[in-house]
Structures are given as C-alpha cells and as structure tokens.
Scaffold this active site. Structure first.
Site, PDB file in Angstrom:
ATOM      1  N   LYS A  44      33.470 -38.398  22.738  1.00  0.00           N
ATOM      2  CA  LYS A  44      33.658 -39.611  22.099  1.00  0.00           C
ATOM      3  C   LYS A  44      33.265 -40.647  22.833  1.00  0.00           C
ATOM      4  O   LYS A  44      32.578 -41.811  22.236  1.00  0.00           O
ATOM      5  CB  LYS A  44      35.018 -39.664  21.383  1.00  0.00           C
ATOM      6  CG  LYS A  44      35.468 -40.506  20.269  1.00  0.00           C
ATOM      7  CD  LYS A  44      36.810 -40.641  19.647  1.00  0.00           C
ATOM      8  CE  LYS A  44      37.086 -39.279  19.069  1.00  0.00           C
ATOM      9  NZ  LYS A  44      38.573 -38.935  18.890  1.00  0.00           N
ATOM     10  N   ARG A  74      42.525 -43.637  21.367  1.00  0.00           N
ATOM     11  CA  ARG A  74      41.881 -42.177  20.849  1.00  0.00           C
ATOM     12  C   ARG A  74      41.679 -41.132  22.118  1.00  0.00           C
ATOM     13  O   ARG A  74      41.468 -41.212  23.124  1.00  0.00           O
ATOM     14  CB  ARG A  74      40.473 -42.441  20.075  1.00  0.00           C
ATOM     15  CG  ARG A  74      40.298 -43.714  19.319  1.00  0.00           C
ATOM     16  CD  ARG A  74      39.042 -44.248  18.905  1.00  0.00           C
ATOM     17  NE  ARG A  74      38.649 -43.190  17.985  1.00  0.00           N
ATOM     18  CZ  ARG A  74      37.390 -43.260  17.459  1.00  0.00           C
ATOM     19  NH1 ARG A  74      36.589 -44.251  17.843  1.00  0.00           N
ATOM     20  NH2 ARG A  74      36.992 -42.352  16.768  1.00  0.00           N
ATOM     21  N   GLY A  85      40.687 -33.211  15.063  1.00  0.00           N
ATOM     22  CA  GLY A  85      41.833 -33.049  14.692  1.00  0.00           C
ATOM     23  C   GLY A  85      42.947 -32.326  15.581  1.00  0.00           C
ATOM     24  O   GLY A  85      44.279 -32.188  15.102  1.00  0.00           O
ATOM     25  N   MET A 144      43.800 -33.203  18.740  1.00  0.00           N
ATOM     26  CA  MET A 144      44.668 -34.126  19.801  1.00  0.00           C
ATOM     27  C   MET A 144      45.018 -35.193  18.685  1.00  0.00           C
ATOM     28  O   MET A 144      44.629 -35.341  17.460  1.00  0.00           O
ATOM     29  CB  MET A 144      43.877 -34.340  20.873  1.00  0.00           C
ATOM     30  CG  MET A 144      43.964 -33.187  21.696  1.00  0.00           C
ATOM     31  SD  MET A 144      42.999 -33.387  23.232  1.00  0.00           S
ATOM     32  CE  MET A 144      41.330 -33.681  22.566  1.00  0.00           C
ATOM     33  N   ARG A 191      28.691 -37.785  16.717  1.00  0.00           N
ATOM     34  CA  ARG A 191      28.686 -36.435  17.343  1.00  0.00           C
ATOM     35  C   ARG A 191      27.629 -35.785  16.719  1.00  0.00           C
ATOM     36  O   ARG A 191      27.284 -35.736  15.686  1.00  0.00           O
ATOM     37  CB  ARG A 191      30.082 -35.752  17.715  1.00  0.00           C
ATOM     38  CG  ARG A 191      30.667 -35.604  16.300  1.00  0.00           C
ATOM     39  CD  ARG A 191      31.976 -34.963  16.671  1.00  0.00           C
ATOM     40  NE  ARG A 191      32.709 -34.654  15.224  1.00  0.00           N
ATOM     41  CZ  ARG A 191      34.008 -35.024  15.096  1.00  0.00           C
ATOM     42  NH1 ARG A 191      34.731 -34.978  15.847  1.00  0.00           N
ATOM     43  NH2 ARG A 191      34.419 -34.856  13.894  1.00  0.00           N
ATOM     44  N   HIS A 241      40.123 -31.382   6.188  1.00  0.00           N
ATOM     45  CA  HIS A 241      40.323 -30.602   7.604  1.00  0.00           C
ATOM     46  C   HIS A 241      39.845 -28.906   7.262  1.00  0.00           C
ATOM     47  O   HIS A 241      39.162 -28.409   8.172  1.00  0.00           O
ATOM     48  CB  HIS A 241      41.760 -30.741   7.938  1.00  0.00           C
ATOM     49  CG  HIS A 241      42.095 -29.803   9.110  1.00  0.00           C
ATOM     50  ND1 HIS A 241      42.560 -28.367   8.877  1.00  0.00           N
ATOM     51  CD2 HIS A 241      41.975 -29.780  10.238  1.00  0.00           C
ATOM     52  CE1 HIS A 241      42.840 -27.951   9.958  1.00  0.00           C
ATOM     53  NE2 HIS A 241      42.523 -28.539  10.783  1.00  0.00           N
ATOM     54  N   SER A 272      20.136   4.441  31.775  1.00  0.00           N
ATOM     55  CA  SER A 272      21.009   3.498  30.589  1.00  0.00           C
ATOM     56  C   SER A 272      22.356   3.018  31.265  1.00  0.00           C
ATOM     57  O   SER A 272      22.954   4.163  31.432  1.00  0.00           O
ATOM     58  CB  SER A 272      21.035   4.230  29.436  1.00  0.00           C
ATOM     59  OG  SER A 272      21.779   3.387  28.194  1.00  0.00           O
ATOM     60  N   CYS A 313      23.631   0.214  27.330  1.00  0.00           N
ATOM     61  CA  CYS A 313      24.190   0.781  26.043  1.00  0.00           C
ATOM     62  C   CYS A 313      25.675   0.399  25.781  1.00  0.00           C
ATOM     63  O   CYS A 313      26.190   1.060  24.875  1.00  0.00           O
ATOM     64  CB  CYS A 313      23.685   2.070  25.691  1.00  0.00           C
ATOM     65  SG  CYS A 313      24.362   3.221  26.888  1.00  0.00           S
ATOM     66  N   TYR A 355      15.561  -3.367  28.502  1.00  0.00           N
ATOM     67  CA  TYR A 355      16.282  -3.556  27.119  1.00  0.00           C
ATOM     68  C   TYR A 355      17.681  -3.404  27.021  1.00  0.00           C
ATOM     69  O   TYR A 355      18.364  -3.237  28.096  1.00  0.00           O
ATOM     70  CB  TYR A 355      15.673  -2.353  26.103  1.00  0.00           C
ATOM     71  CG  TYR A 355      16.176  -0.962  26.341  1.00  0.00           C
ATOM     72  CD1 TYR A 355      17.608  -0.685  25.986  1.00  0.00           C
ATOM     73  CD2 TYR A 355      15.594  -0.189  27.105  1.00  0.00           C
ATOM     74  CE1 TYR A 355      17.955   0.692  26.021  1.00  0.00           C
ATOM     75  CE2 TYR A 355      16.242   1.282  27.505  1.00  0.00           C
ATOM     76  CZ  TYR A 355      17.331   1.477  27.003  1.00  0.00           C
ATOM     77  OH  TYR A 355      17.858   2.771  27.301  1.00  0.00           O
TER      78      TYR A 355
HETATM   79  P1  ADP Z   1      39.768 -37.355  15.647  1.00  0.00           P
HETATM   80  O1  ADP Z   1      39.095 -36.992  16.914  1.00  0.00           O
HETATM   81  O2  ADP Z   1      40.859 -36.710  15.135  1.00  0.00           O
HETATM   82  O3  ADP Z   1      38.946 -37.511  14.429  1.00  0.00           O
HETATM   83  P2  ADP Z   1      39.434 -40.382  16.083  1.00  0.00           P
HETATM   84  O4  ADP Z   1      40.038 -40.933  17.479  1.00  0.00           O
HETATM   85  O5  ADP Z   1      38.160 -40.143  15.568  1.00  0.00           O
HETATM   86  O6  ADP Z   1      40.420 -39.057  15.872  1.00  0.00           O
HETATM   87  O7  ADP Z   1      40.298 -41.371  15.130  1.00  0.00           O
HETATM   88  C1  ADP Z   1      41.068 -40.796  13.984  1.00  0.00           C
HETATM   89  C2  ADP Z   1      40.462 -41.769  12.725  1.00  0.00           C
HETATM   90  O8  ADP Z   1      40.888 -43.358  13.131  1.00  0.00           O
HETATM   91  C3  ADP Z   1      38.969 -41.627  12.757  1.00  0.00           C
HETATM   92  O9  ADP Z   1      38.648 -41.851  11.276  1.00  0.00           O
HETATM   93  C4  ADP Z   1      38.486 -43.088  12.965  1.00  0.00           C
HETATM   94  O10 ADP Z   1      37.368 -43.539  12.327  1.00  0.00           O
HETATM   95  C5  ADP Z   1      39.690 -44.155  13.226  1.00  0.00           C
HETATM   96  N1  ADP Z   1      39.623 -45.091  14.047  1.00  0.00           N
HETATM   97  C6  ADP Z   1      39.572 -44.923  15.477  1.00  0.00           C
HETATM   98  N2  ADP Z   1      39.428 -46.136  16.089  1.00  0.00           N
HETATM   99  C7  ADP Z   1      39.436 -47.013  15.033  1.00  0.00           C
HETATM  100  C8  ADP Z   1      39.198 -48.449  15.361  1.00  0.00           C
HETATM  101  N3  ADP Z   1      39.211 -48.840  16.415  1.00  0.00           N
HETATM  102  N4  ADP Z   1      39.151 -49.220  14.134  1.00  0.00           N
HETATM  103  C9  ADP Z   1      39.086 -48.269  12.924  1.00  0.00           C
HETATM  104  N5  ADP Z   1      39.264 -47.200  12.555  1.00  0.00           N
HETATM  105  C10 ADP Z   1      39.309 -46.333  13.771  1.00  0.00           C
HETATM  106 MG    MG Z   2      37.146 -38.792  14.844  1.00  0.00          MG
HETATM  107 MG    MG Z   3      41.766 -37.172  13.465  1.00  0.00          MG
END
Ligand code: ADP
Ligand code: MG
Ligand code: MG
Length: 906
Positions: free
Chosen positions: A27, A98, A107, A109, A371, A489, A797, A864, A884
């Site tokens: 990220k 984040r 999702g 962490m 990503r 999710h 083999s 094998c 092989y």
């Molecule tokens: P995950 O890795 O679980 O996707 P994120 O760090 O991406 O968690 O954040 C969770 C949500 O919060 C995402 O939808 C992201 O776009 C939103 N978000 C994160 N930072 C900001 C920010 N600075 N302003 C607005 N929304 C944010």
């Molecule tokens: Mg995210």
């Molecule tokens: Mg999230």
C-alpha cells in the site's frame, strides 16, 4: 535494517517508489508511486515494515521514542500541504492510519479512519464544513473503529455481537430506520455518547481525546494487528512469513460521506473473475471506507454496462435500477470519465490488472490505493495472455505472471451440461468467483472446518462473510452469501483462494439460530445438498454431476508458450489407462511411474497374488505367477497402448507382501476357503509376514531377489504386452524399473533376471523389441554410490518420497504426530514430503546426477515422488539438471508451467 524509518508522499512528490514494497508494504509503495505518476492522492507518510519488527523486539515505548521526531515532522508536512492543522478545532486535519504488508492481505489487518476528532474538533469540523451530519457521522465511525481496534472492544468470539453494532441497532430501531446513513445528527451524537460510555464501562478508561495520543495508539495498534489471529491464519494459508511485518501509512482523510456529491468505491481495471478486459467496480454515494465491501448497503455498479448486467442478474427492473441503483457513469459523469482515465493509466503503468480504491469528496476524485488485483486462476491466465497480445508484456513475463498452483482451479471439474438440464435452479446471485461446487450446507466457519475434516464436502452459506470466516471458507467447496457485491469480503477472498463463490443472493434467507436457509419458500437444513455455479451465479438444488476440465483456449495457449521455453519435460504417475489418458490430455509426454501393485487389488488378481504368497515352494509360486502373468499383461497392454510412442516407466513390485493379505479374522476365513487351506495356515503365513519396520523390510528389489520368479513374471508381462502391440503396428516404449536399490549388486542381479526373461519372451514371440532398464534412487546409499549403479542403470528415477523418509529418518506415515510442533518451532518451514528439501535431500539428488553422468553420459534422470508436481521442487529439478519430472495427472499443467518458469528464470 534501514536507517530511515518514515517515508513521506504528497503533492506529486514521494520519498518511496513502487519497487520498495518490502520496506513500505504494497500500500505504502504504491501510494508513493501514484504520487509520482500524477494521480491525485491525499498527502501522508509510511512507517517501514522494519519498524514493525522493531516493535516486536523492543516494545511499544521504545518504538514511539524512535519515531517521534520523524512522525512530528511528517505530520507537519501533511498540514502544510493541505493547509489544515491536526487537533485544531477551527480547521482540523483528520488522518487515516492504515496497515499494509509486502503481500496484500485484504481485510486481515486493521485501519482507522477519521483520526484526530474529539468533542471540540467535531464541533469545529461541523462549523467549517457547514455539515454537522458529516462531522458527527465521521466522529461516530472514528470512536467505533478506535474502540474496536485500539481499545480492544471487538469481540474475540465471533458469535458475540460487536457492542457498537448493538448500540447502532438499538438507536435505529427507536425510530424504525434500517440504514446507517438515515441516522440524523442527534442520533449520531447519541451514538458517540453511548459508544464512549460502553468503552468506559468495558475498559475502565475514558476515550482518549488528545489527537496525538490517538495517533500513537493507532500506529501501535496497526503493528499489533500483524499478529492477530486471522492475519496469522491468512499468512499460513498463503505461505507468507511472519517476520515480514506490516508498514503503517498515515494520510490525510478525504471524505466520501460529505453528502450527495461525495462517494466511495472500489474498482478493477479488468474482470477479476473471468479476466475479461472490462473496467468494473462498485460504489456508494455518501459513504466511507469499507461501506462498499461490508455488505451493509447494496453497492452500485460503476459502469452503465455493469449496472445493467447486475440488474438483470438480480431481477431488478431498468426503472428501479435507474432510480435506486444508478451507475457512477450516469450519476457523476465527469468523475467517471476521470476515474476511467486514471484506471487505464495505472494499468498501463504497472502492466497488470489493478484493484483500486477511490473516494469522491464534493465532486473531486481521490485515489487511496492501487495494487495488482487478486484474481482467479482463469482470470490469471486470460489476463497474462491478453496483456501479451496487447504488447504490454513479453512472453517470458506472461509465463512468470502465472502462478503454477493457481492453475489447479482450471483443472477442477465443471458441471456436466447434460446433468444441468435436469437440475432445478433455486435462485441466483452474483457470479463472484467461478467454479462448480457441490456439497452439504453448513452455516458456520467452525462447522465447515469440522465437517471437512470428517470427509464431507460442504458449501458454506452465510448472510455475509467476515475475515473471521477464513478457515471455514478454505475448507468449503464453495461459498454462498445473501448480501454483498462483487467486491464484498466473500467475493474477494474466494477469488484469491480460487474457491467457487456466489454472493449477494438476495432471495435466500439465512436463519443462523435454526440453521436453515429458505429459498423461495423452500427450506434447506444444515446437511442438505446444494450446488453453486460461481461462473453464472446460479444456485441449484441437490448434488449436480460434474465432468473433468480440459486444457483449451487461453490455457492451451499458455501451455504452448511454456513448451517453447521449457527444458524439463513432464511425465505422469499413472497406474491405469484412464489416469494416463487424463494426463496425456493435460500434456504429459510419458509415464514416469507406473506402480504395478495397485493392479493386484482386483478380484482375480488378488487371489492369484495370495496363492503366490501362500506358496511353500518355488514350484507352487511359479504356478500362481503363471495365473497372474496374463492378467498383468493385459494391464500393461492397456497402458502402453494409451501411451503409444511415449515412454512408460514400469516399476517392479515394491510393497511388503503383508499388504496383500487380510489381517482380520473374517477376511482370513474367506481367504482360507478360497485357497482351500486351513485358517490356521493363513494365520501362520500372515504372522510370518509381520515385520517391525516393514518400510525397511522385505520390499522393493529385495522381493525380486528373494523370489526372482516375480521379477521374471513381471518382465514377461511387460515385454509380452509390448510385443503384442508392436505386432499391431504400434510403437510401445517400455522401461523396467527396479525399486529400492541400495547397492549396485542388487541391480546387477535383477538386471540379469530381467534380461534372461526378455530373451525368453523374445524367443517365444519370435520378435524383439528395445527396452530400457533403470532404477529408482530412493535410498541414500544409492545416491552416494550412483556412479557404480549407473553402470547397470540406463536411467535414474528419484523416488523422493522414500529418499526424504530415509534422509531425514522421518516415517512418511507417522510424521503427523510431530510435524505440527516441528513447524511451530520452526525446525521445519514446510512438510518435506510436500516440498522437496533442497538443502539436504537436494544434495543427494545433485551429486547422484553428477556421479551417474560421469559413468554414463547419456543417463536419463527424472523424479517421480510427490514433489514432481510441486512448483518449487520442479524448479529445483530443472537446476539440478534432471531430464523430466513425473507427477499425478492433475498436476501436469502446474509442473509444465513451473518448468517453463525455471527455464525463464535462468
Ligand atoms: P484494507 O487494507 O483493509 O483495504 P485500507 O487501509 O485500504 O484497509 O482502508 C480501509 C478503507 O478506508 C478503504 O476503503 C480505504 O479506501 C479507506 N480509506 C483509507 N484511508 C483513507 C483516507 N485517507 N481517506 C478516505 N478513505 C480512506
Ligand atoms: Mg484497501
Ligand atoms: Mg479493510
């Protein structure tokens, strides 16, 4: 360890780059990169993954002290960039904190939004924006997230209700409203008050009102979330090392919850399920962060085309769609245009399908994440081949883009078209992750895991899934959810796992208490069968027949491309013509291991086999073997015919004889009757076959040496079969392999028996035929003396199952009693019976190949064991100079891809 702990980004500048993901997490690295390529991103900074390691070594206080200056300086930079001040009620800066590891762990962490709010700041924010609803909505979200993540309010037991959710429900029900965004300012204020009270009651402390204290609490909590249970499980499932750590990104908030001209969304530059080059995604007006993926509100489609398709699948009329669920393209055409341009730009920049998060604040578009998108195996192959055709990547990159193990999904059965004609479609949801799943309904992740462990096939049915359900999803054949869209999710995780998933099936009503699901009035209970078609979104009643997958289309193109680069060829382990046929259709160019013992377990053969075991004299034994000969020959005709023109390596009898006799009273009685002898005699013979260490006892070539007539019979059956086919004008290529050789003398003796038997058949049949004699290298001593053995073997083999067993001294059949503790103590990283131990066993292989070639330069070498279909082991085989690998039929394409990757990597 890097000296620099904090990297800033913002305003088109950044200290980091995309290729710094190890240090900045995916990220953080991509937030930096997006700045550098001119994508609008709110300013911020990233604390490195190394600091996460420091956090676990030195503790919280030490890390805060180490970071203090850098964080203060970076916060100042954010403030200056956007002209707001952290903690200043008159013009407040709010931030998000984040998580982000090297490999994406969606999702798993924690993230905290709207940090920096307190009772004064919220009033200031309300005034400044002239939008109290927005200010209080942000505040209640913040207190809730901070309470859950930092103050530990999130229930540990997933069946317990989140205390905050319970409060929200209570407040909503007072006024009879259903949706979070319908809450008015007073109610939002009430929520904040109740949330804080709940926190005080449960933790004994007040909610921290100092923004700086909040910031440190959040940073440390994100580091802490690296070791939460679901993150640990996710890493285990995906082979991500625990010591990588997470980075922490802190960035200015942008607000998707500021009203009608604000929104938030998730989008993909191509279809993550099918790989089609179609821009797609979901969004919600007046919403923030996870609202889109949480499944609480029904997300809307970004493109008009996608929106129409969605409405069709959901049975929503065009009128209703337009008024209730319009696309972003229709609602905010300007924003849509810009979004579309940037997604295209990002895909071209990364040369790969992108998964992006964005927010629209009062008509202005911001990117928050990009990503390389997770995708299904099908999409992986299609996207790689399409990008190649589009000139975005070259052939070698296309090969490297595909993950061998993910091909597994393309090899799974699909629904039988005929069977589908007679199947009742119960309902449909969204085609979230393709595949065919048939199984018994379960409702909870624990049950899915339990039932699966007991050998049941299960389909997990949920209202929606959450990260806690990971283990259950992994155990299920498929997942069906009532709520949630294509980016929910369940959908994202299922695609990542290659699990079939149908999401957002609005017509199903799940009752967790009763453990039932009602679909159009029909009630299904736990244990009932249903089937899911993840490619169409259909849900069928009962079990639906499936048929094997085939290599065609893009998949076939990829395989052809692999063949262009690969040096190592792929054979298969197959004991029946059916398996051989399947493997051939997957591209196997020979049989690397044909085990003869499995052939003995059919009725007629097992009888003759037992007669042989019972025999007291060579004469009697030969009589029994004479009965076996034509039966064995028939088996070999089948296999050699199917593999016409391709080498077939047949292993002589290998297992200890006790495996062929019954050990229970009833079975022994039947055997006594069949053989016409007393049960006493059977018992005595069975007892005489008992060994303390059967794996190290009378088996392999030791059998053939003690009873040469067995080797003789098998040789005659193999060569007799080959001659029969040759007489029909076919081109059989038999290879005869002597198992469990430890000294060259064993092989020398067996070879004499084989050659003598060959002469006999040739004379009897009046026809000769070339064949090879080789051996398995599966005893360490054989590897060590490979130069001598190669004098008698035309090929080696490597039987890496036994070789691993005897090199480690771990019993293959008993390793599970101690493997878990060896893994948790990090004595072993992986099960050596699944992933070849290159360091130890690999040495034996390498030196045996070298020694063997010294004696016999044209010696052919292959493997094998089970490892022949495991990508990292296949790559090792390439480097060790093998000719092989041989693996089970369904792993052939995986091995072909891994072999090509090994060649490309070189
Ligand atoms: P995950 O890795 O679980 O996707 P994120 O760090 O991406 O968690 O954040 C969770 C949500 O919060 C995402 O939808 C992201 O776009 C939103 N978000 C994160 N930072 C900001 C920010 N600075 N302003 C607005 N929304 C944010
Ligand atoms: Mg995210
Ligand atoms: Mg999230």
């Amino acid at each position: 360890m890097s000296e620099k702990r904090v990297y800033t980004f913002g305003n088109g500048k950044a200290e980091g780059r995309a290729d710094m993901r190890n240090l900045l997490g995916g990220k953080g690295a991509n937030l930096a990169e997006m700045n550098l390529v001119g994508v609008p991103v709110p300013p911020g900074f990233t604390i490195t993954t190394d600091v996460c390691t420091e956090y676990y070594e030195k503790g919280k206080d030490a890390v805060v002290a180490l970071l203090k200056d850098d964080v203060e300086r970076s916060m100042k930079l954010i403030e200056d960039t956007i002209g707001k001040k952290f903690g200043d009620p008159s013009n407040p800066l709010l931030v998000s904190v984040r998580s982000g590891a090297r490999a994406s762990m969606p999702g798993m962490m924690d993230t905290i939004l709207n940090l920096g709010l307190n009772d004064e700041v919220v009033e200031g924010l309300a005034k400044k924006t002239d939008n109290p609803h927005f200010a209080w909505d942000s505040y209640r979200r913040f207190v809730q997230m901070y309470g859950d993540v930092v103050l530990g309010m999130k229930p540990v037991n997933k069946d317990d209700v989140d205390p905050f959710e319970a409060i929200i429900e209570q407040v909503k029900s007072q006024r009879g409203i259903k949706l979070d965004y319908e809450l008015n300012v007073e109610e939002l204020q009430q929520l904040v008050k109740l949330f804080k009270e709940a926190i005080k009651k449960q933790t004994g402390s007040d909610f921290p009102s100092d923004p700086v204290e909040q910031l440190w609490g959040a940073i440390c909590a994100v580091f802490g979330s690296w070791m939460n249970k679901r993150a640990i499980l996710y890493r285990k499932l995906n082979g991500i090392p625990d010591d990588w750590g997470t980075a922490v990104s802190v960035m200015a908030m942008v607000y998707g919850n500021m009203g009608e001209t604000s929104a938030t969304g998730v989008c993909f530059s191509r279809d993550a399920a099918t790989g089609e080059n179609i821009f797609n995604g979901e969004w919600l007006k007046n919403a923030q962060g996870e609202d889109v993926v949480s499944g609480v509100r029904t997300p809307q489609q970004i493109t008009l085309e996608g929106s129409r398709r969605w409405a069709e699948l959901q049975g929503v009329s065009e009128e209703e769609r337009k008024s209730k669920y319009p696309s972003l393209e229709e609602e905010m055409p300007e924003v849509y245009k810009q979004l579309n341009e940037i997604q295209d730009k990002l895909e071209k920049h990364y040369h790969d399908m992108q998964d992006m998060e964005f927010t629209v604040q009062e008509g202005k578009l911001w990117f928050l994440q990009t990503r390389n998108g997770k995708r299904t195996g099908t999409a992986m192959v299609k996207i790689a081949m399409d990008l190649l055709k589009e000139g975005e990547i070259d052939e070698k990159t296309a090969i490297e883009r595909c993950e061998p193990n993910k091909l597994d999904e393309l090899l799974h059965p699909i629904f039988d078209k005929e069977a589908l004609k007679h199947t009742h479609t119960l309902t449909h949801g969204l085609p979230a992750s393709p595949g065919a799943a048939t199984g018994q309904i379960v409702f909870f992740a624990d049950d899915a895991a339990k039932w699966h462990a007991d050998g049941h096939k299960v389909v997990m049915v949920r209202i929606e899934t959450s990260p806690e359900d990971l283990a259950g999803m992994s155990a299920a054949e498929g997942i069906l959810t009532a709520r949630g869209g294509m980016t929910s999710h369940a959908a994202v995780v299922a695609r990542g796992m290659g699990k079939c998933c149908v999401s957002g099936a609005g017509n199903i009503h799940v009752d967790y208490k009763k453990r039932t699901v009602e679909i159009h009035g029909q009630v299904f209970h736990e244990g009932d069968y249903i089937s899911l078609n993840g490619s169409t979104g259909q849900v069928y009643e009962g079990e639906v027949k499936t048929r094997p997958a085939e290599v065609s289309g893009y998949f076939a193109e990829l395989m052809d491309l692999c063949d262009k680069y690969t040096k190592l060829v792929v054979r298969t382990n197959a004991d029946t013509p059916h398996d051989a046929e399947v493997a051939k259709s997957f591209g196997a160019v020979g049989i690397g291991l044909c085990r003869t013992e499995h052939m003995f377990f059919e009725a007629e053969k097992i009888k003759a086999m037992r007669e042989m075991i019972l025999a007291d004299t060579t004469e009697d034994r030969e009589k029994a073997l004479a009965k076996l000969l034509p039966l064995q020959k028939k088996d070999f005709v089948g296999i050699l015919k199917c593999m016409n023109g391709l080498p077939v390596n047949i292993r002589l009898l290998d297992p200890p004889l006790h495996e062929f006799v019954p050990h229970d009273e009833k079975g022994q009685k039947i055997m006594a009757e069949e053989m016409g002898v007393s049960i006493q005699k059977i018992k005595e013979r069975v007892a005489s076959l008992e060994e303390h260490n059967p794996m190290l006892g009378l088996r392999g070539c030791r059998l053939g040496i003690k009873f040469p007539e067995i080797t003789k019979m098998q040789t005659k059956a193999i060569l007799g079969a080959a001659i029969e086919l040759k007489k029909q004008g076919l081109d059989p290529k038999p290879e005869i392999m002597v198992p469990l050789v430890g000294t060259y003398k064993e092989l020398k003796l067996q070879k004499e028996v084989i050659n003598k038997a060959a002469k006999e058949v040739f004379a009897e049949e009046g026809m000769e035929l070339p064949f090879k004699v080789g051996t398995m290298i599966e005893i360490p001593r054989a590897a060590l003396t490979a130069d001598k053995i190669a004098e008698y073997a035309e090929y080696f083999s490597f039987g890496t199952n036994d070789l691993t067993q005897m090199t480690f001294g771990y019993s293959r059949d008993d390793i599970n009693s101690f493997l878990p503790s060896y893994l948790s103590n990090k004595i072993l990283d992986v099960d050596p019976f699944q992933v070849l131990d290159q360091e130890g066993v690999g040495q034996l292989i390498k030196s045996a190949v070298e020694k063997g070639h010294k004696t016999r330069p044209d010696l052919k070498c292959g493997i094998c064991g089970e490892h022949g279909g495991e990508p990292s082991s296949v790559k090792f085989c390439h480097r060790a100079g093998l000719d092989y690998v041989s693996c089970s039929p369904f792993r052939v394409p995986i091995a072909r891809l891994a072999a090509a990757q090994a060649a490309v990597e070189e």
